[in-house]
Each structure stands twice: as C-alpha cells, then as structure tokens.
Design a protein around this motif. Structure first.
Motif, PDB file in Angstrom:
ATOM      1  N   GLY A   1     -11.162   4.491  10.249  1.00 26.34           N
ATOM      2  CA  GLY A   1     -10.345   5.145   9.244  1.00 26.34           C
ATOM      3  C   GLY A   1     -11.198   5.758   8.142  1.00 26.34           C
ATOM      4  N   LYS A   2     -12.170   4.989   7.694  1.00 25.65           N
ATOM      5  CA  LYS A   2     -13.043   5.475   6.618  1.00 25.65           C
ATOM      6  C   LYS A   2     -13.807   6.718   7.077  1.00 25.65           C
ATOM      7  CE  LYS A   2     -16.849   4.101   3.587  1.00 25.65           C
ATOM      8  NZ  LYS A   2     -16.963   5.521   3.286  1.00 25.65           N
ATOM      9  N   GLU A   3     -14.375   6.614   8.276  1.00 29.56           N
ATOM     10  CA  GLU A   3     -15.094   7.758   8.837  1.00 29.56           C
ATOM     11  C   GLU A   3     -14.208   8.992   8.887  1.00 29.56           C
ATOM     12  OE1 GLU A   3     -17.603   5.393  12.116  1.00 29.56           O
ATOM     13  OE2 GLU A   3     -16.748   7.278  12.805  1.00 29.56           O
ATOM     14  N   SER A   4     -12.981   8.776   9.300  1.00 27.86           N
ATOM     15  CA  SER A   4     -12.075   9.906   9.475  1.00 27.86           C
ATOM     16  C   SER A   4     -11.840  10.634   8.164  1.00 27.86           C
ATOM     17  CB  SER A   4     -10.725   9.429  10.030  1.00 27.86           C
ATOM     18  OG  SER A   4     -10.918   8.726  11.226  1.00 27.86           O
TER      19      SER A   4
ATOM     20  N   ARG B   1       0.812  -1.219   0.000  1.00 32.49           N
ATOM     21  CA  ARG B   1       0.000   0.000   0.000  1.00 32.49           C
ATOM     22  C   ARG B   1       0.848   1.272   0.000  1.00 32.49           C
ATOM     23  NH1 ARG B   1      -4.994  -0.823  -1.825  1.00 32.49           N
ATOM     24  NH2 ARG B   1      -5.078  -3.072  -1.667  1.00 32.49           N
ATOM     25  N   LEU B   2       2.033   1.170   0.540  1.00 30.20           N
ATOM     26  CA  LEU B   2       2.862   2.375   0.630  1.00 30.20           C
ATOM     27  C   LEU B   2       3.731   2.596  -0.589  1.00 30.20           C
ATOM     28  CD1 LEU B   2       3.935   2.559   4.373  1.00 30.20           C
ATOM     29  CD2 LEU B   2       2.179   3.845   3.161  1.00 30.20           C
ATOM     30  N   THR B   3       3.855   1.555  -1.418  1.00 33.87           N
ATOM     31  CA  THR B   3       4.744   1.671  -2.570  1.00 33.87           C
ATOM     32  C   THR B   3       4.363   2.808  -3.518  1.00 33.87           C
ATOM     33  OG1 THR B   3       5.247  -0.655  -2.344  1.00 33.87           O
ATOM     34  CG2 THR B   3       5.821   0.359  -4.440  1.00 33.87           C
ATOM     35  N   PRO B   4       3.067   3.001  -3.826  1.00 32.61           N
ATOM     36  CA  PRO B   4       2.713   4.098  -4.746  1.00 32.61           C
ATOM     37  C   PRO B   4       3.243   5.453  -4.284  1.00 32.61           C
ATOM     38  CG  PRO B   4       0.775   2.749  -4.269  1.00 32.61           C
ATOM     39  CD  PRO B   4       1.879   2.242  -3.406  1.00 32.61           C
ATOM     40  N   MET B   5       3.339   5.598  -2.985  1.00 34.05           N
ATOM     41  CA  MET B   5       3.834   6.853  -2.433  1.00 34.05           C
ATOM     42  C   MET B   5       5.242   7.161  -2.952  1.00 34.05           C
ATOM     43  SD  MET B   5       3.821   7.572   1.617  1.00 34.05           S
ATOM     44  CE  MET B   5       4.550   9.001   2.360  1.00 34.05           C
TER      45      MET B   5
ATOM     46  N   ASP C   1      -5.391   4.530   2.144  1.00 33.47           N
ATOM     47  CA  ASP C   1      -5.200   3.207   1.556  1.00 33.47           C
ATOM     48  C   ASP C   1      -4.949   2.152   2.621  1.00 33.47           C
ATOM     49  OD1 ASP C   1      -5.628   3.566  -1.020  1.00 33.47           O
ATOM     50  OD2 ASP C   1      -3.536   3.370  -1.696  1.00 33.47           O
ATOM     51  N   LEU C   2      -4.048   2.477   3.541  1.00 31.28           N
ATOM     52  CA  LEU C   2      -3.670   1.511   4.576  1.00 31.28           C
ATOM     53  C   LEU C   2      -4.861   1.145   5.446  1.00 31.28           C
ATOM     54  CD1 LEU C   2      -0.212   2.852   5.775  1.00 31.28           C
ATOM     55  CD2 LEU C   2      -0.658   0.618   4.759  1.00 31.28           C
TER      56      LEU C   2
ATOM     57  N   ILE D   1       4.297   4.906   8.532  1.00 29.84           N
ATOM     58  CA  ILE D   1       4.356   3.595   9.207  1.00 29.84           C
ATOM     59  C   ILE D   1       3.890   3.723  10.663  1.00 29.84           C
ATOM     60  CG2 ILE D   1       5.882   1.741  10.002  1.00 29.84           C
ATOM     61  CD1 ILE D   1       7.605   2.276   7.500  1.00 29.84           C
ATOM     62  N   ILE D   2       4.354   4.786  11.348  1.00 20.10           N
ATOM     63  CA  ILE D   2       3.949   4.981  12.753  1.00 20.10           C
ATOM     64  C   ILE D   2       2.441   5.212  12.849  1.00 20.10           C
ATOM     65  CG2 ILE D   2       4.198   6.485  14.794  1.00 20.10           C
ATOM     66  CD1 ILE D   2       6.696   4.913  14.352  1.00 20.10           C
ATOM     67  N   GLY D   3       1.898   5.905  11.855  1.00 27.18           N
ATOM     68  CA  GLY D   3       0.463   6.179  11.883  1.00 27.18           C
ATOM     69  C   GLY D   3      -0.384   5.086  11.256  1.00 27.18           C
ATOM     70  N   SER D   4       0.250   4.033  10.774  1.00 25.93           N
ATOM     71  CA  SER D   4      -0.479   2.989  10.047  1.00 25.93           C
ATOM     72  C   SER D   4      -1.294   2.126  11.002  1.00 25.93           C
ATOM     73  CB  SER D   4       0.513   2.098   9.294  1.00 25.93           C
ATOM     74  OG  SER D   4       1.206   1.264  10.215  1.00 25.93           O
ATOM     75  N   PRO D   5      -2.323   1.487  10.468  1.00 26.79           N
ATOM     76  CA  PRO D   5      -3.160   0.647  11.345  1.00 26.79           C
ATOM     77  C   PRO D   5      -2.349  -0.444  12.042  1.00 26.79           C
ATOM     78  CG  PRO D   5      -3.776   0.397   9.015  1.00 26.79           C
ATOM     79  CD  PRO D   5      -2.852   1.545   9.105  1.00 26.79           C
ATOM     80  N   GLU D   6      -1.381  -1.021  11.332  1.00 24.32           N
ATOM     81  CA  GLU D   6      -0.617  -2.111  11.921  1.00 24.32           C
ATOM     82  C   GLU D   6       0.120  -1.658  13.182  1.00 24.32           C
ATOM     83  OE1 GLU D   6      -1.080  -5.110  10.809  1.00 24.32           O
ATOM     84  OE2 GLU D   6       0.292  -6.029  12.254  1.00 24.32           O
ATOM     85  N   PHE D   7       0.628  -0.442  13.161  1.00 31.37           N
ATOM     86  CA  PHE D   7       1.406   0.027  14.319  1.00 31.37           C
ATOM     87  C   PHE D   7       0.507   0.398  15.498  1.00 31.37           C
ATOM     88  CE2 PHE D   7       4.245   2.921  16.732  1.00 31.37           C
ATOM     89  CZ  PHE D   7       5.341   2.076  16.862  1.00 31.37           C
ATOM     90  N   GLN D   8      -0.794   0.550  15.260  1.00 34.65           N
ATOM     91  CA  GLN D   8      -1.697   0.860  16.377  1.00 34.65           C
ATOM     92  C   GLN D   8      -2.002  -0.380  17.202  1.00 34.65           C
ATOM     93  OE1 GLN D   8      -2.061   4.198  16.434  1.00 34.65           O
ATOM     94  NE2 GLN D   8      -0.930   3.959  14.497  1.00 34.65           N
ATOM     95  N   ARG D   9      -1.618  -1.535  16.682  1.00 37.80           N
ATOM     96  CA  ARG D   9      -1.952  -2.792  17.368  1.00 37.80           C
ATOM     97  C   ARG D   9      -0.741  -3.284  18.136  1.00 37.80           C
ATOM     98  NH1 ARG D   9      -4.632  -5.895  12.251  1.00 37.80           N
ATOM     99  NH2 ARG D   9      -5.613  -7.158  13.845  1.00 37.80           N
TER     100      ARG D   9
END
Lengths: 667, 422
Positions: B229-232, A580-584, B215-216, A658-666
């Motif tokens: 995330g979508k809501e945000s 997902r981050l590659t396009p960036m 996207d993430l 990456i820090i703000g990504s969903p994975e890092f929130q877990r």
C-alpha cells in the motif's frame, strides 16, 4: 439369566427395526461423522461459520444472511452439503440458459466456431478468398471477405465462444448454491492447467472445464487424473496428442536418441553412433512426411505438476520412459471440418468393426492408436511395464502415479495452501496425505481431514489468505448483492487486477500465494475496482445499496459506515477500519463537493484501459448487446441498466473504499 | 567516496545535458566504471527481457556451417547462402553464425559493435522444466529452490544508494516476476495510465477515497498489504506529474503493437520522466515451440521479429538516452538439437542471448559452441551449456550498474566473466 436374554431379544428387535427403517430411508444422507475443533481454537460458532464461508465460498451474500444460514444447518452438516454439491440451482440455470455455446461438445465447437486460421483455409478451399491475398496489404477488405464467408457458412467467431465461457464461470461463481464445488473446479482446473494462450488447445477448453474437471472435483484423484490425461485440451496443450513411437521389435525400436542416456556405457555409445550415422545420412534427404515422434512434455509435467511434485523422486529417464508409455494417446477426429482428418482416414481404413480388435480404444474424444504406440518394454520409477500392453499400460502408469506417496503429499499440500494458508503446517499436510493414501485418493475425505484439523482453525490461518483478483471481484459482487448483466465487464477488471482468467500460460497454473497477487499496480486496481463497482461505474453491474440494508436509511453518515462495514464483512473486527474511514465523513462540504463533481461528470467511458485489445472491446460490446436483448422486456428503461450512470453519493464512496480496503482483500 | 563520485558525475551530466542535448558515448564510457548516480539525475538503466518458454538459440543464431545440425533438422535448418531455394537466407554474422532473417533489425547493431551475442548460455542445473529453470534463473541460485529473493531485486539493493523513488525497479507486468521478489522495493505496472485512484468524472471523490485508502493500508495488520500500500501511494505521487496518454516516441520510432512492444514503450516513457528507474523488466512469450515452429516463416520467425523490432524501436526512441542503457535478453534454456516428430523442438539446455548498448563488447558471438556431433552434446541431445548465465548477468550488472558484489548478487557462484562488456 432372564434379563440378559430379554435384553438380547430386544436388541435383536431394535436391530431389525433399524434395518427395516433404514431400508425405507435410502435417501437419507449418512450421519456426519466429523466434528470441527473451532472451540478449542477459541472461536465462537458465529466466527467459525464466517471462517467456513470465507474459505469455502466466494464470500458471504448479504441478502442471504449467510452466517445465520450456516448456523441453522450446522457447521459440519453445511460442509457435508457443500462437499456433496447437490443443492438445487434453478435461478442460476435460468441465467445460464441464454448462453447457447456453453453446452456444445468439442465436435460441435470445432464445426461451429472454427479457429481463425481454419476459416481462412476453408475460404481459400472454397475459392472465396485468393491464397495470395492472405496477410497482404488491404487488411480491411480481406477481413470483411473472411467475415462474410463465415456468416454465409453459419460459422461464428471463436471470441464469442470464449466470451460465453468466461461469463458462465463468473455467473456460476457468483450465484451457485454449490459454492465449494465451484471453488474446487477452479482449484483443479488450475492444478491441471491448460491455457487459452495456446491456440491449438483453446477451443477444447470450455468442454474441458465442464466435462473433465467439474464432475470430478470431489471424487477420486485417480479419476480426475485419467480424465485430464485423455482430454483433447490436455493432449493438445502438453503435446501428447502428437507423441508417437516406433512399433517395431522391442529391442531395436526403442533405441531413440532420447533413450541413449538410459543405456550404460558401450550400448549408449553404439546407439549414439548409430543415431549419428542415421542423422548424417538424412543430411540431403528431402523432409520426410510428418510422421510423429516422441514428445516428453506431458510425461514430464504429469509427474512434476500433476502428481509427484518436482521433488517427488523421479529422474529424466523416468520422464522419457513414461512418455514412451503414453505414445499413441491422442485425440479422436471431430466431424467434417473439425480436428483430426488424418485420424479419420486411418479409422475409416481400419473400419469401425475392427477398431477394438486391432487394439484401438475410442472413448469419446479420446483415441488410442496402437500403430503410434511404442510397444517395447519400459521401466518407470522402478516398475517394469512389459512389452505389448497397449492402452492399458498408460492407465496403469497413471494409476501408479495417482497412488504414489509423493502424490499424496503434493496434493495435500496444494489443497492446504489453497484453503488454510500460504505455508501450511507439515503436521496438517501429513494428516491429509495419510487420509489420501488410506482412502484411495478420495478428495472429499482429504477435505474433511483438513477442516477437522486444529490447524484449519488456528490464528495463523484466520484471514491469512489473500483473495485472488477473481475471488475479490466475485466476493465483492456477492457482498453487494450485485446484479450481473454484463459479466464480461468483471472479466476485464479481473484481468486488470492481475489475473487473466484461463490465460495463464505455464502448466503450473497461477501461483497460490498472496505475494504473487499483491503488488503496487495490482493493488491500486483493486482499490479502483471497489470504487467503480460501488459507484456503478462498471457497465452492466447493478448495485442497490439501499436494498442491501433492507431499504432502511442509516440515521447518519457514521451509522452508515458501521452498518455497511458489518454487512460487507461479517464477524470481522472492524474497529480500525471504521476509525480510519470516519474522517472521510467529517468533511462538512462533502456532499456539495460530490454533487458539484457529479454534475460536471462526463458519462463514463466504456473502456479506458490503454492496453485493452480490440478483441476485448468487441467482446465487451457483444456482452452489452446480449444484455440489451435480455432486458428487452423492460422497454427503453432497460438501456439504463446497460450503461452505468454512476452513483456519486457519499454512501457509494464509503462502500467503494470498504471493498478496496485491506481487510476486504483477506479471506 | 561514493558521494564525491556522485557529485562529480552529477555535475558532469548536467553540464553536457544542457550543452549538447545529450551525452556523447565516448565521454560516458570513460567514466562509466566510477559512476554512481546522483539523486534525480539521469542514471544507468539495465533493461532485462525474459523470453518465457525457452527460445531455440540454434534457430535464432544458427551455426550454419555445422553439418550435424543440418542433419538433425531436416525441415528446420536454414542456410546463409542465397540460391538454396529460399528467398531469405540467414544473415551471416561472422562466417560461422547466422542471424535469423526475421531479426534483420538487429544486424546494424551487431555490425556497429553495439550488440553482443552469447551462445551456449544457460544454467548449470540440468532441469528441463520451464517452471524450475525460470525459477532458478530468476532467483539466480540454480541449485536452491528456497531463495526468497530474485536477482534483480538483489541488484536493486546493491545499487549503493537508498531508493529515492518507488520506481527504482520496475516490471512491466501485471504482477511482480520472480526476478523482483524480495525486500527491496520494486513496482509492477502493466499500464501507466491506470496508475492512480480513479473515479471517472469525480476527481474530488477520487482524492478523498485515495486519502482513506492510504490511511487504511497504513494501519492494516497484514505486512504484505501495508508495505505494498505504501509503495503504491508513493508511486502515484511520482507519476501524477506527467501526461502518459499522448506519448509520441522520438526519432520516428514505431513500436510493434505487441505485448513486448507496449512494455518497452512504457519503459521508455518512465526513463524520459526521470522517475529514477535503474532496473527494468519485461516479458516476451510464445517460445515453447514443440510443434511446427517453422523456419523462414512461422511461429518462431514471428516471435524473433517481434523481439528484435520491439527492442530496436525502444533503442531508436531512447535517442540521447542510449548511453544510459543496456538491454539484455534471457531465456530459461534452449531446445533439442534434433527436431522432434512434430516439426518443433523439445526442451534442451544451452541457448543464446542478446546484449545491446554502447558499453557492450559488441559485434561478436561470445561463448563456445562446439560442433554439434552427438558426443559433444549434453546427454547426447542438447547444445551444451558452456557459459553460466550468472557470468553474463553479473558482468552486465557490474560494468553497467557498478554492482560488483557477486557474493550477494549470485551467492554460490564464483566463476569467471567472459568479456561481454567493454
């Protein structure tokens, strides 16, 4: 026949040697007697180590290579070490050294950091300020007067005390080697929550965390319960300090309105009638001098929130009766200008030598005052507390609560919710509760039972917990090996992300579930935090992304993405994140855009939050000044560390995402 | 049915909106009950304020002729008569009830019949625990802990049209309150200005990061993170159009510099932005007055002062939007009739609440407060709960938002309404 005898003798010999040997080896820790069943759950040892780190630390530290370090020690042994909490913390202690207020006793705090109102009262008493000018129009001049008065007396503003208090927590959590102890300190503080929102208890809270919570986090639950019950912070926060009963004949004395409902039929009616008559005769009487009365607040919350749990099987009558048991438990006087001048007078009258004889108990900041204690008989949860037992009956009550089966279950579930998942399996909770009851409420043993259970390693536990804002912030600085020069800046961000540290108003403490933390506004702030941290836009938080990777420059943008994802989130499946981050990275003009933007960039504001209070701003500035002093040795360059300049490289942006990504929130 | 009504209403709104710069109260009232909001048109908005900690209803609105109360509160009781040695008597509302002098801002609303008070309101569950009582009041199911949604969230679901906007339900708190838990979209905002992906001085970078984040979050396996995330990102898009930084309240309204004042100011901004908000929530704290609650002055006086001044600033600021609004306060329970030994009051039962709006059956103290003789008190100590909170909440939701499915809004409840709305 000979052989068995020989065997027997050699056995004796061996035994002797063993005994002798072990007597020389007293320092050696007991052998680890538990095994973690992660293999049964299909995890590799590396994955298991990463899971342990994610649950029992504030996140892995890239620079320390935490997963490897845990593997080297061995999973079980590492956990035991964390439970013991005796690893040296020299570098942390050096950092904490500069905070002169964090080791003060309550009495010292009371006399050096007077509450805002108290300073004013003293200034009036000393004739520096006119009573009538308080809260009058010219606020500026008035504030200056108070400030000058405080300076002349050597008093410091309370915010400075709290700033240091927040800062020490952030630094400890980020840097201590005894991570689990710090997590448990957070857990038990939240369990026995007290809040800075309540002014009267606020100044006792730093000592509460330091002396009442932190030393007891892996001991017996009863010790923790009793220590909190006797602490000024809790006594004040839940009002027990003021709760008193009549000390009279047993039958008459306890007939308060609150107990009316306890009595059956006729007796109740009589008591009510008597109360009413009494109330009506008071009609025109002048207000009596403040004398105290029964306050149920602590008694209720100690059952509902600290021990039995709301469904733990107690009634309103149990609450009232327990409150009577705890009457007379209050706070000892604290120095000349500190809390408790009336108690001081009382104690002076009785005389130090006579205190014990008269039934007083003076233990540090705790004071039991027999003349404020309701000495009648009480009945709590079916247990009879005979009359005239004084202080001891309160200790007995708390001990009974600490060992109650409902408490075992309640505590087990709360620990499992914190460390396993938001809805822990009943089987797991039952196992932990059983250990709790069997071991006299030994927190260490309950923790070991938890991690030795398959439920801890099950797929529905892995990565299922959502980090609280505090956990997110600390795990982020740990993963980036950030240097924290101004911890207060993190405090401000944690607050913005939805967790005002030490300010949760209700005795419940912060709810411990992802749903509470994750909502639209909070989530955006988590993303913004990641970006701000990685791009060095948080003043006083220094990040060196190059050093994180051993100063190896990644060959390409794509390589950087993979490398840093792995560094920040070891042992996670990162395929999706990377994809997902590659396009960036594929925007050909990316570097140009970023650089142009950077050139135009205004220097970042120190604070941009609309609802930030003046107090926050002041504290942030104080933090900055402290940091300047700390960096003085580096000359002019040091100010660069203080003020964030911003890092606009593509790498910083990737790391921020990456820090703000969903994975890092877990976790 | 709904769409036809919606069409008519929307047309009417537009017409009057242009012609008069606002909609006269009498006209909106006439059609209020058949009104269904149309997309992107002005909608009815219910603003709820939760006073956490349990407000002492007997001090906010005092039955000042009650001799039992006077006897039970030697230092806390106040009188409506001048010349009792106090400079600030209660504001006599109807010869029996007196409004706390620090709530003088409310007086004109009450006299204009645009504010109603319900006294003796509370929960049928007799718990005196803040946590439980708030939980029950916010879930709307006073005997079921396991209810996973909050009543405001269910209210959003019952509005009868899909959310065209993530701002249909908004809480001015940093986290979602229990009232908004549930499956219908609701947003928690503590500061409108922060509502974006920010990278100071690097707008392009911020935009790229935002795209990556979107996207993430869209592809994460965690349902909670994905949905939120979508809501945000939906929310960001709606708010990006307005400058919230330099907000000037209308009609010289001055909001107190308090948490509640700030929350209501931002609710006002959202309303004026027409983002489609229909249910708003804010909080007010500090009501747990066990200790020295004060009388004419002190903690309680400061709290009610902030409450009334914040609400009235909001009301004034809303100007021509007033017809769209109903503001309702709530608190988890009341406090003991008798003052405690520490100059305060302990956890009790019945309290009172305030409802403001042009559709309110105002100028009245509704509900039932019996003389506070011990035999009339709950458990011999507390103001009895004589009006179920669900009765009042559901009536406001029904008359103001046209939500009349009480079975869903408050399952387990089938009581009567008491006429707080016209």
């Amino acid at each position: 026949m000979k052989t068995p005898v020989k065997v027997f003798y050699s056995f004796l010999f061996l035994l002797g040697v063993t005994v002798l040997f072990s007597s020389f080896q007293k320092e050696k820790p007991a052998a680890i007697k538990f095994v973690f069943p992660y293999k049964q759950a299909g995890l590799t040892e590396r994955q298991a180590a990463a899971h342990l780190i994610s649950r029992f630390t504030y996140g892995s530290r890239t620079g320390e290579g935490d997963v490897d370090a845990v593997l080297k020690i061995g999973l079980e042994k590492w956990f035991q070490q964390q439970l013991d909490g005796k690893i040296k913390d020299d570098s942390l202690n050096t950092l904490l050294h500069k905070f002169d207020a964090i080791n003060l006793s309550n009495t010292e705090v009371e006399n050096q950091y007077p509450r805002p109102g108290l300073a004013v009262r003293m200034a009036i008493k000393d004739g520096v300020i006119n009573k009538d000018s308080v809260n009058k129009a010219n606020g500026k001049e008035y504030r200056k007067q108070v400030q000058d008065y405080m300076e002349s007396k050597g008093y410091k503003p309370q915010q400075e005390l709290f700033r240091q208090f927040f800062n020490q927590k952030i630094l400890r959590s980020a840097y201590t080697n005894n991570q689990l102890h710090e997590l448990l300190t957070d857990f038990w503080f939240n369990h026995f929550n007290v809040s800075l929102t309540k002014n009267q208890s606020a100044s006792f809270i730093p000592a509460y965390e330091r002396d009442v919570i932190r030393p007891n986090v892996t001991g017996k639950f009863e010790t923790l319960l009793l220590a909190t019950a006797k602490s000024p912070a809790m006594l004040m926060y839940l009002d027990n300090f003021s709760s008193s009963g009549q000390q009279t004949a047993v039958s008459e004395g306890s007939m308060q309105m609150n107990d009316g409902m306890m009595l059956n039929g006729k007796a109740a009616a009589k008591a009510i009638a008597r109360n009413r008559a009494k109330a009506l005769t008071l009609k025109n009487a002048p207000a009596k001098k403040k004398q105290g009365g029964l306050n149920e607040n602590y008694a209720r919350e100690v059952m509902e929130l600290h021990t039995l749990g709301v469904d733990g099987g107690y009634t309103q009558s149990d609450v009232t009766q327990a409150a009577r048991v705890l009457t007379g438990w209050t706070i000892a006087p604290m120095g000349e200008n500190g809390y408790g001048s009336s108690m001081k007078n009382l104690m002076d009258r009785v005389g130090d030598a006579n205190l014990e004889k008269r039934g007083f108990v003076h233990d540090g900041d705790f004071l039991f005052v027999p003349t404020r204690h309701d000495n009648g008989e009480k009945l709590v949860l079916g247990k009879r507390f005979p009359a005239n037992r004084g202080y001891d009956e309160g200790v007995e009550l708390l001990s009974m609560l600490a060992h109650h089966p409902s408490t075992a279950k309640f505590i087990a579930k709360k620990l499992a919710t914190r460390f396993v998942n938001d809805n822990p399996a009943t089987a797991l909770v039952d196992k932990m509760a059983k250990t709790f009851l069997k071991t006299d409420g030994d927190i260490k043993q309950v923790m070991i039972t938890m991690v030795s259970s398959p439920e801890f390693w099950a797929p529905d536990a892995l990565r299922e917990k959502t980090k609280s804002p505090f956990e997110l912030a600390i795990s982020a600085v740990r993963s980036l090996d950030a240097q924290i020069n101004q911890p207060y800046q993190l405090y401000v961000w944690i607050n913005k992300m939805g967790q005002k540290m030490y300010f949760y108003q209700a005795p419940t403490g912060f709810p411990d579930r992802g749903q509470y933390w994750i909502n639209t506004g909070a989530l955006l702030n988590r993303m913004n935090f990641g970006l701000a941290l990685a791009s060095e836009r948080i003043p006083g938080i220094k990040v060196n992304l190059s050093a994180m990777n051993g100063h190896h420059e990644p060959e390409s943008a794509a390589a950087a993405l993979v490398t840093y994802s792995k560094l920040i989130m070891p042992e996670r499946n990162l395929t999706e994140t990377v994809k997902r981050l590659t396009p960036m990275l594929n925007d050909p003009e990316l570097m140009n855009k970023v650089e142009t933007a950077a050139a135009k960039a205004a220097p970042p504001e120190m604070k941009n939050s609309m609802n930030s209070t003046g107090e926050e701003l002041m504290m942030a500035k104080a933090d900055q000044d402290a940091s300047k002093v700390a960096n003085k040795g580096y000359g002019k360059k040091a100010s660069k560390v203080v003020m964030a300049n911003g890092n606009n490289t593509m790498l910083a942006q990737v790391v921020g995402v990456i820090i703000g990504s969903p994975e890092f929130q877990r976790k | 049915m709904t769409s036809r009504r919606g069409f008519l209403k929307a047309g009417g709104l537009a017409l009057f909106g242009i012609g008069l710069g606002g909609i006269p109260g009498f006209l909106t009232e006439a059609v209020a009950n058949t009104r269904a909001p149309g997309l992107f048109k002005r909608k009815k908005i219910m603003v709820c304020i939760f006073q956490r900690g349990a407000m002492d209803g007997l001090m906010a609105v005092t039955p000042f002729t009650d001799q039992y109360l006077k006897a039970a509160r030697p230092t806390l009781f106040m009188d409506a008569a001048r010349g009792n040695g106090k400079n600030t008597p209660l504001i006599d509302l109807d010869g029996r009830f007196g409004l706390h002098p620090s709530m003088a801002a409310f007086e004109s609303m009450f006299r204009d019949k645009r504010m109603a008070i319900v006294h003796g309101i509370g929960s049928p569950n007799t718990t005196r625990s803040h946590f439980d009582a708030q939980d029950y009041m916010e879930s709307g199911t006073p005997f079921r802990k396991g209810t996973d949604s909050g009543w405001l969230n269910r209210a959003v679901g019952l509005l009868g049209h899909d959310a065209a906007t993530p701002f249909q339900g908004v809480s001015l708190t940093s986290s979602l309150p229990r009232s908004f838990y549930g499956d219908n979209p609701a947003v928690a905002i503590s500061n409108l200005q922060d509502f974006n992906i920010q990278l100071k001085g690097n707008v392009k970078g911020a935009n790229m990061a935002a795209k990556s984040f979107e996207d993430l979050y869209d592809t994460t396996s965690s349902g909670l993170l994905k949905e939120t995330g979508k809501e945000s990102f939906d929310a960001i898009k709606m708010l990006s159009k307005v400058d919230v930084k330099n907000y000037k309240p209308a009609n010289n309204a001055v909001y107190p510099a308090s948490a509640l004042g700030n929350s209501l100011k931002q609710i006002a901004q959202l309303i004026k932005m027409d983002v489609g908000m229909e249910v708003a929530f804010a909080e007010s704290g500090g009501w747990d007055t066990h200790f020295n609650q004060g009388a004419e002055t002190g903690i309680f006086a400061r709290n009610v002062n902030d409450l009334s001044n914040s609400i009235m600033a909001f009301w004034t600021d809303m100007g021509t939007y007033q017809d769209d609004l109903t503001v309702m306060t709530m608190t988890e329970f009341g406090r003991t009739v008798k003052q405690n030994g520490t100059g305060g009051t302990d956890h009790g039962r019945g309290s009172c609440n305030f409802i403001l709006g042009n559709g309110v059956n105002g100028g009245l103290v509704h509900g039932l407060v019996n003389p506070l003789a011990v035999e009339n008190l709950e458990d011999g100590r507390d103001l009895a709960v004589t009006t179920d909170f669900r009765s009042v909440f559901s009536e406001v939701a029904d008359k103001h938002l046209n939500i009349n499915n009480d079975k869903v809004l408050f399952p387990d409840w089938d009581g009567n309404k008491i006429g707080v709305m016209r």
